[in-house]
Design a protein around this motif. Sequence first.
Motif, PDB file in Angstrom:
ATOM      1  N   PRO A  21       0.805  -1.225   0.000  1.00  0.00           N
ATOM      2  CA  PRO A  21       0.000   0.000   0.000  1.00  0.00           C
ATOM      3  C   PRO A  21       0.833   1.269   0.000  1.00  0.00           C
ATOM      4  N   ILE A  22       0.203   2.320  -0.414  1.00  0.00           N
ATOM      5  CA  ILE A  22       0.770   3.663  -0.424  1.00  0.00           C
ATOM      6  C   ILE A  22      -0.118   4.538   0.447  1.00  0.00           C
ATOM      7  N   GLN A  23       0.370   5.697   0.822  1.00  0.00           N
ATOM      8  CA  GLN A  23      -0.384   6.531   1.751  1.00  0.00           C
ATOM      9  C   GLN A  23      -0.544   7.958   1.234  1.00  0.00           C
ATOM     10  N   PHE A  24      -1.735   8.515   1.488  1.00  0.00           N
ATOM     11  CA  PHE A  24      -2.036   9.895   1.153  1.00  0.00           C
ATOM     12  C   PHE A  24      -2.757  10.544   2.326  1.00  0.00           C
ATOM     13  N   ARG A  25      -2.640  11.869   2.372  1.00  0.00           N
ATOM     14  CA  ARG A  25      -3.480  12.658   3.258  1.00  0.00           C
ATOM     15  C   ARG A  25      -3.622  14.049   2.666  1.00  0.00           C
ATOM     16  N   GLY A  26      -4.696  14.743   3.080  1.00  0.00           N
ATOM     17  CA  GLY A  26      -5.022  16.025   2.470  1.00  0.00           C
ATOM     18  C   GLY A  26      -4.446  17.234   3.176  1.00  0.00           C
ATOM     19  N   ARG A  27      -3.926  17.059   4.388  1.00  0.00           N
ATOM     20  CA  ARG A  27      -3.314  18.173   5.116  1.00  0.00           C
ATOM     21  C   ARG A  27      -2.345  17.604   6.153  1.00  0.00           C
ATOM     22  N   PRO A  28      -1.359  18.408   6.585  1.00  0.00           N
ATOM     23  CA  PRO A  28      -0.303  17.880   7.449  1.00  0.00           C
ATOM     24  C   PRO A  28      -0.787  17.340   8.793  1.00  0.00           C
ATOM     25  N   ASP A  29      -1.913  17.830   9.310  1.00  0.00           N
ATOM     26  CA  ASP A  29      -2.375  17.374  10.613  1.00  0.00           C
ATOM     27  C   ASP A  29      -3.384  16.239  10.512  1.00  0.00           C
ATOM     28  N   ALA A  30      -3.647  15.756   9.302  1.00  0.00           N
ATOM     29  CA  ALA A  30      -4.610  14.672   9.105  1.00  0.00           C
ATOM     30  C   ALA A  30      -3.905  13.318   9.201  1.00  0.00           C
ATOM     31  N   PRO A  31      -4.630  12.271   9.580  1.00  0.00           N
ATOM     32  CA  PRO A  31      -4.007  10.944   9.597  1.00  0.00           C
ATOM     33  C   PRO A  31      -3.736  10.449   8.181  1.00  0.00           C
ATOM     34  N   LEU A  39      -6.850   7.647  -6.840  1.00  0.00           N
ATOM     35  CA  LEU A  39      -6.991   8.657  -7.877  1.00  0.00           C
ATOM     36  C   LEU A  39      -7.180  10.001  -7.190  1.00  0.00           C
ATOM     37  N   ILE A  40      -6.300  10.960  -7.504  1.00  0.00           N
ATOM     38  CA  ILE A  40      -6.342  12.275  -6.882  1.00  0.00           C
ATOM     39  C   ILE A  40      -6.832  13.272  -7.914  1.00  0.00           C
ATOM     40  N   ALA A  41      -7.879  13.980  -7.575  1.00  0.00           N
ATOM     41  CA  ALA A  41      -8.466  14.957  -8.489  1.00  0.00           C
ATOM     42  C   ALA A  41      -7.494  16.111  -8.726  1.00  0.00           C
ATOM     43  N   PRO A  42      -7.593  16.801  -9.864  1.00  0.00           N
ATOM     44  CA  PRO A  42      -6.688  17.924 -10.137  1.00  0.00           C
ATOM     45  C   PRO A  42      -6.877  19.065  -9.149  1.00  0.00           C
ATOM     46  N   ASP A  43      -5.775  19.770  -8.872  1.00  0.00           N
ATOM     47  CA  ASP A  43      -5.759  20.958  -8.019  1.00  0.00           C
ATOM     48  C   ASP A  43      -6.159  20.662  -6.571  1.00  0.00           C
ATOM     49  N   LEU A  44      -5.971  19.424  -6.156  1.00  0.00           N
ATOM     50  CA  LEU A  44      -6.298  19.012  -4.798  1.00  0.00           C
ATOM     51  C   LEU A  44      -5.020  18.901  -3.973  1.00  0.00           C
ATOM     52  N   ALA A  45      -4.938  19.608  -2.862  1.00  0.00           N
ATOM     53  CA  ALA A  45      -3.757  19.551  -2.005  1.00  0.00           C
ATOM     54  C   ALA A  45      -3.638  18.158  -1.386  1.00  0.00           C
ATOM     55  N   HIS A  46      -2.414  17.620  -1.368  1.00  0.00           N
ATOM     56  CA  HIS A  46      -2.213  16.293  -0.808  1.00  0.00           C
ATOM     57  C   HIS A  46      -0.738  16.054  -0.509  1.00  0.00           C
ATOM     58  N   GLU A  47      -0.499  15.131   0.401  1.00  0.00           N
ATOM     59  CA  GLU A  47       0.830  14.601   0.680  1.00  0.00           C
ATOM     60  C   GLU A  47       0.839  13.125   0.318  1.00  0.00           C
ATOM     61  N   PHE A  48       2.025  12.616   0.003  1.00  0.00           N
ATOM     62  CA  PHE A  48       2.146  11.238  -0.474  1.00  0.00           C
ATOM     63  C   PHE A  48       3.402  10.616   0.111  1.00  0.00           C
ATOM     64  N   ARG A  49       3.315   9.340   0.480  1.00  0.00           N
ATOM     65  CA  ARG A  49       4.529   8.630   0.866  1.00  0.00           C
ATOM     66  C   ARG A  49       4.365   7.136   0.558  1.00  0.00           C
TER      67      ARG A  49
END
Length: 240
Positions: A21-31, A39-49
């Motif tokens: 698995p891979i991991q995403f979240r939408g903001r730094p304080d989110a789990p 699938l990440i929609a365009p212009d959507l803020a996200h982090e990836f690891r």
Amino acid sequence: MAPAQLHRHHAIQLCIGFDGPIQFRGRPDAPWNSYLGALIAPDLAHEFRAPGRQVANMLFEPETPIGEALLERFSNGSIARIPGSLAADVSADLKAAWAAGASDQELASHAQALLSRLAGTASPRNKADPRILKCINWISHHLDGPLRLSEVAAVAGLSEGRFRHLFVAETGIAFRPYILWTRLNRALELGFGGTSWTEAAHAANFSDQAHLIRTCRRMLGLVPTSMRINVTAAEEKIPV
């Protein structure tokens, strides 16, 4: 692959983990949330690891027919989950080609087939305005110089005000950020194709290599050299 800091870009991002698995979240304080396919929609803020993982990470324009079909099928305006069994099925050929050391051209062909299978055969209901598609094509051939709203509006046969409104309505992004995003893609294409990063930056009309690196970090969360696979990355357990 190196972790990507919080960023946003005008592209649909499809990410499938080959070996976990891979991991995403939408903001730094989110789990962190785990996905076998996302699938990440365009212009959507996200982090990836995805530390220690082999990942198929594809970015493509939302205005394309496949982009429109994928958004219609999967997107909820956020980070959408691709069912694990489906992600594994559609990526099997690409994974095998990668493991066999296939050429970039072969990998691109398998990636295109993956996207087509995932999008399905149904045509998207919402067609992009042909005037905007014409401008997008024109922009792609004029990235080595300054691009003014007035001249691109003229290509569409519209006033500046009407073009500005229609461009946002059709692409979901304002004209200037779109130009910057397109320049970044061109510079990365050249840089990873063997052109020096300084030459790639100038060919895409960045002021210098530092400007390119800053833009890449802001839009992709990484510097260009971090996008290559790091085979020595430490393995880290990621719960499914």
